[in-house]
Design a protein around this motif. Structure first.
Motif, PDB file in Angstrom:
ATOM      1  N   ILE A 187       0.923  -1.263  -0.161  1.00  0.00           N
ATOM      2  CA  ILE A 187       0.067   0.056   0.100  1.00  0.00           C
ATOM      3  C   ILE A 187       0.871   1.210  -0.057  1.00  0.00           C
ATOM      4  CG2 ILE A 187      -1.517   1.387   1.398  1.00  0.00           C
ATOM      5  CD1 ILE A 187      -2.734  -1.315   2.543  1.00  0.00           C
ATOM      6  N   LYS A 188       0.670   2.237  -0.877  1.00  0.00           N
ATOM      7  CA  LYS A 188       1.230   3.577  -1.008  1.00  0.00           C
ATOM      8  C   LYS A 188       0.574   4.252  -0.066  1.00  0.00           C
ATOM      9  CE  LYS A 188       4.278   2.021  -4.205  1.00  0.00           C
ATOM     10  NZ  LYS A 188       3.925   0.858  -4.379  1.00  0.00           N
ATOM     11  N   LYS A 189       1.280   5.304   0.532  1.00  0.00           N
ATOM     12  CA  LYS A 189       0.723   6.413   1.362  1.00  0.00           C
ATOM     13  C   LYS A 189      -0.187   7.441   0.436  1.00  0.00           C
ATOM     14  CE  LYS A 189       1.735  10.208   4.449  1.00  0.00           C
ATOM     15  NZ  LYS A 189       2.867  11.026   5.088  1.00  0.00           N
ATOM     16  N   ASP A 190      -1.145   7.644   0.890  1.00  0.00           N
ATOM     17  CA  ASP A 190      -2.139   8.397  -0.159  1.00  0.00           C
ATOM     18  C   ASP A 190      -2.975   7.813  -1.270  1.00  0.00           C
ATOM     19  OD1 ASP A 190      -1.622  10.833   1.415  1.00  0.00           O
ATOM     20  OD2 ASP A 190       0.103  11.166   0.165  1.00  0.00           O
ATOM     21  N   GLU A 191      -2.796   6.586  -1.357  1.00  0.00           N
ATOM     22  CA  GLU A 191      -3.601   5.759  -2.028  1.00  0.00           C
ATOM     23  C   GLU A 191      -4.990   5.560  -1.918  1.00  0.00           C
ATOM     24  OE1 GLU A 191      -3.457   0.857  -3.234  1.00  0.00           O
ATOM     25  OE2 GLU A 191      -1.753   1.915  -2.576  1.00  0.00           O
ATOM     26  N   LEU A 192      -5.702   5.567  -2.578  1.00  0.00           N
ATOM     27  CA  LEU A 192      -7.268   5.199  -2.341  1.00  0.00           C
ATOM     28  C   LEU A 192      -7.542   3.793  -2.153  1.00  0.00           C
ATOM     29  CD1 LEU A 192     -10.270   6.371  -2.236  1.00  0.00           C
ATOM     30  CD2 LEU A 192     -10.403   5.648  -4.727  1.00  0.00           C
ATOM     31  N   LEU A 193      -7.989   3.540  -0.729  1.00  0.00           N
ATOM     32  CA  LEU A 193      -8.231   2.115  -0.364  1.00  0.00           C
ATOM     33  C   LEU A 193      -9.643   1.538  -0.480  1.00  0.00           C
ATOM     34  CD1 LEU A 193      -6.214   2.128   2.879  1.00  0.00           C
ATOM     35  CD2 LEU A 193      -5.493   1.335   0.619  1.00  0.00           C
ATOM     36  N   ILE A 194     -10.696   2.653  -0.208  1.00  0.00           N
ATOM     37  CA  ILE A 194     -11.979   2.127  -0.535  1.00  0.00           C
ATOM     38  C   ILE A 194     -12.725   3.583  -0.978  1.00  0.00           C
ATOM     39  CG2 ILE A 194     -14.018   1.213   0.596  1.00  0.00           C
ATOM     40  CD1 ILE A 194     -12.218   0.156   2.751  1.00  0.00           C
ATOM     41  N   ASP A 195     -13.554   3.264  -2.034  1.00  0.00           N
ATOM     42  CA  ASP A 195     -14.259   4.242  -2.595  1.00  0.00           C
ATOM     43  C   ASP A 195     -15.552   4.647  -1.848  1.00  0.00           C
ATOM     44  OD1 ASP A 195     -14.492   6.687  -4.165  1.00  0.00           O
ATOM     45  OD2 ASP A 195     -14.313   5.983  -5.985  1.00  0.00           O
ATOM     46  N   ILE A 196     -16.249   5.827  -2.145  1.00  0.00           N
ATOM     47  CA  ILE A 196     -17.618   5.849  -1.888  1.00  0.00           C
ATOM     48  C   ILE A 196     -18.275   4.920  -2.553  1.00  0.00           C
ATOM     49  CG2 ILE A 196     -19.671   7.592  -1.872  1.00  0.00           C
ATOM     50  CD1 ILE A 196     -17.571   9.697  -1.374  1.00  0.00           C
ATOM     51  N   GLY A 197     -19.635   4.149  -2.081  1.00  0.00           N
ATOM     52  CA  GLY A 197     -20.366   3.421  -2.519  1.00  0.00           C
ATOM     53  C   GLY A 197     -19.938   1.870  -2.696  1.00  0.00           C
ATOM     54  N   GLU A 198     -18.671   1.677  -2.254  1.00  0.00           N
ATOM     55  CA  GLU A 198     -18.175   0.283  -2.176  1.00  0.00           C
ATOM     56  C   GLU A 198     -18.659  -0.520  -0.883  1.00  0.00           C
ATOM     57  OE1 GLU A 198     -13.825  -0.472  -2.808  1.00  0.00           O
ATOM     58  OE2 GLU A 198     -13.914   0.950  -4.314  1.00  0.00           O
ATOM     59  N   GLU A 199     -19.106  -1.639  -1.137  1.00  0.00           N
ATOM     60  CA  GLU A 199     -19.572  -2.717   0.088  1.00  0.00           C
ATOM     61  C   GLU A 199     -18.384  -2.896   1.088  1.00  0.00           C
ATOM     62  OE1 GLU A 199     -21.952  -6.765   0.853  1.00  0.00           O
ATOM     63  OE2 GLU A 199     -22.272  -5.617  -0.799  1.00  0.00           O
TER      64      GLU A 199
END
Length: 407
Positions: free
Chosen positions: A136-148
């Motif tokens: 995992i990179k710092k500032d990486e998007l892990l979970i987006d809005i709308g994901e379960e």
């Protein structure tokens, strides 16, 4: 006027729904929908570390006898550097010396009597080193809005030290029954009466799909009685009921809804079974009025009700998905209308349910999926590819199978 299946799905997908959020512990967020982007606050791994129990070395010294000068355990804050012809014993997960360029598994070495080792196997530079940020990179998007949120998303959250997450509130679903000819399952019935299986079905299915569900009772066959139940339900995101939408003399449901300002979104779908399906709203409450026949009502809910629930959950996954499989035998049907066929998918073959009259209640208890046939389909030959939509989808089998992929 009835609309096409495609139009119904398009209408549902474009519903403009404002969903509120709440903050919950990550352990309580399973099956909830993320309401705020989760951004990584740190690298993972946070530092270069060993992927094996073994020895940290400088690659260029791999062919020499190496002196063991220290030991590093996972969690140690050890900043010792390697010297020429030396090694450091290291455990899995421990931070490696800054100048280490390979990790040698313990089993690939031979210990000598004078606190030295030799390496018995070929060595690749940088082997068995897990470098900072490779996961995992710092500032990486892990979970987006709308994901379960599921167990694997919990892994991401906990790896970043996140204890609470912002999720959308569960939709509030209200279910009520109408029609005095049916009795609820906890009532005593006479020989000439039947139980209402639709209402418990909708309650159970909506709960399975992650909703807060309330049952508010069964109305008598009068417009006023049904209006009372509807009025009591208008704090819900979705009201689900069945029956009372055809043209029979005792069908009061539609009339009661209309008397309270019902706005029709669509009235009827060109599909079999389940054409008399009505969808609309009163104020901020959506209303799904399903056919009275149990199998028809359940299949329509699987086809369209689930999509409505996905919208109310604020999920970004709202379109039907499928798995390609083969039909187990030749199949004939009457063309002219899109048709839902329930059945059992075993991982390779789809077997249509033999009996599937719209009024049956036993069919779906032995089905895990369905196919939806185009209105031009009349014949499917054995082994024809079909698009399988899941219903009950843990996907285990009572039969032992070889699940390994072979060449």
């Amino acid at each position: 006027m009835a609309i096409t299946v495609q139009n119904a799905i398009e209408i549902i997908s474009k519903l403009n729904i404002n969903t509120n959020f709440e903050i919950v512990p990550i352990e309580n967020s399973i099956s909830r929908i993320c309401a705020k982007q989760i951004i990584a606050t740190s690298f993972l791994p946070k530092f270069d570390n060993s992927a094996m129990d073994g020895y940290a070395i400088i690659y260029e010294g791999k062919n020499n006898e190496l002196e063991i000068i220290d030991t590093i355990f996972a969690g140690d804050n050890n900043e010792k550097l390697l010297k020429e012809n030396s090694c450091i014993k290291i455990m899995t997960g421990a931070r490696i010396p800054a100048n280490a360029t390979a990790i040698i598994p313990k089993e690939d070495t031979q210990e000598l009597n004078d606190n030295k080792i030799i390496i018995k196997q070929n060595v690749k530079k940088f082997q068995h080193i897990r470098y900072i940020g490779e996961d995992i990179k710092k500032d990486e998007l892990l979970i987006d809005i709308g994901e379960e949120i599921n167990f694997s998303k919990i892994t991401l959250l906990s790896s970043q030290g996140i204890s609470h997450i912002q999720v959308y509130k569960k939709p509030k679903i209200v279910v009520f029954a109408s029609g005095e000819e049916l009795k609820l399952h906890y009532e005593k019935i006479e020989d000439y009466q039947i139980y209402n299986s639709n209402t418990p079905t909708f309650i159970a299915r909506a709960k399975e799909l992650g909703c807060d569900v309330t049952f508010i009772g069964q109305a008598k066959d009068s417009i006023e009685a049904i209006k009372e139940l509807i009025s009591n339900s208008l704090d819900a995101d979705l009201i689900i009921t069945s029956g009372g939408v055809s043209v029979g003399d005792a069908d009061f449901t539609k009339e009661a809804f209309n008397a309270l300002g019902f706005e029709t979104i669509f009235d009827g779908i060109k599909i079999k079974p389940g054409k008399p399906t009505v969808f609309g709203k009163i104020k901020n409450s959506y209303i799904l009025n399903l056919p009275g026949n149990p199998l028809a009502a359940a299949l329509i809910f699987e086809m369209f009700g689930k999509l409505i629930v996905q919208k109310l959950l604020a999920s970004k996954e709202i379109h039907p998905n499928y798995i390609l499989g083969k039909i187990n035998d030749s199949f004939k049907t009457k063309k002219g209308r899109i048709t839902i066929i329930p059945g059992m998918f075993d991982g390779e073959y789809f077997s249509p349910a033999q009996n599937r009259s719209p009024g049956m209640v036993s069919v779906l208890s032995s089905c895990n999926s369905m196919i939806v046939l185009d209105d031009e389909v009349e014949n499917l030959q054995k082994d024809s590819l079909v698009k399988i939509l899941p219903i009950n989808w843990k996907f285990f089998s009572k039969d032992k199978k070889d699940f390994l992929t072979h060449e």
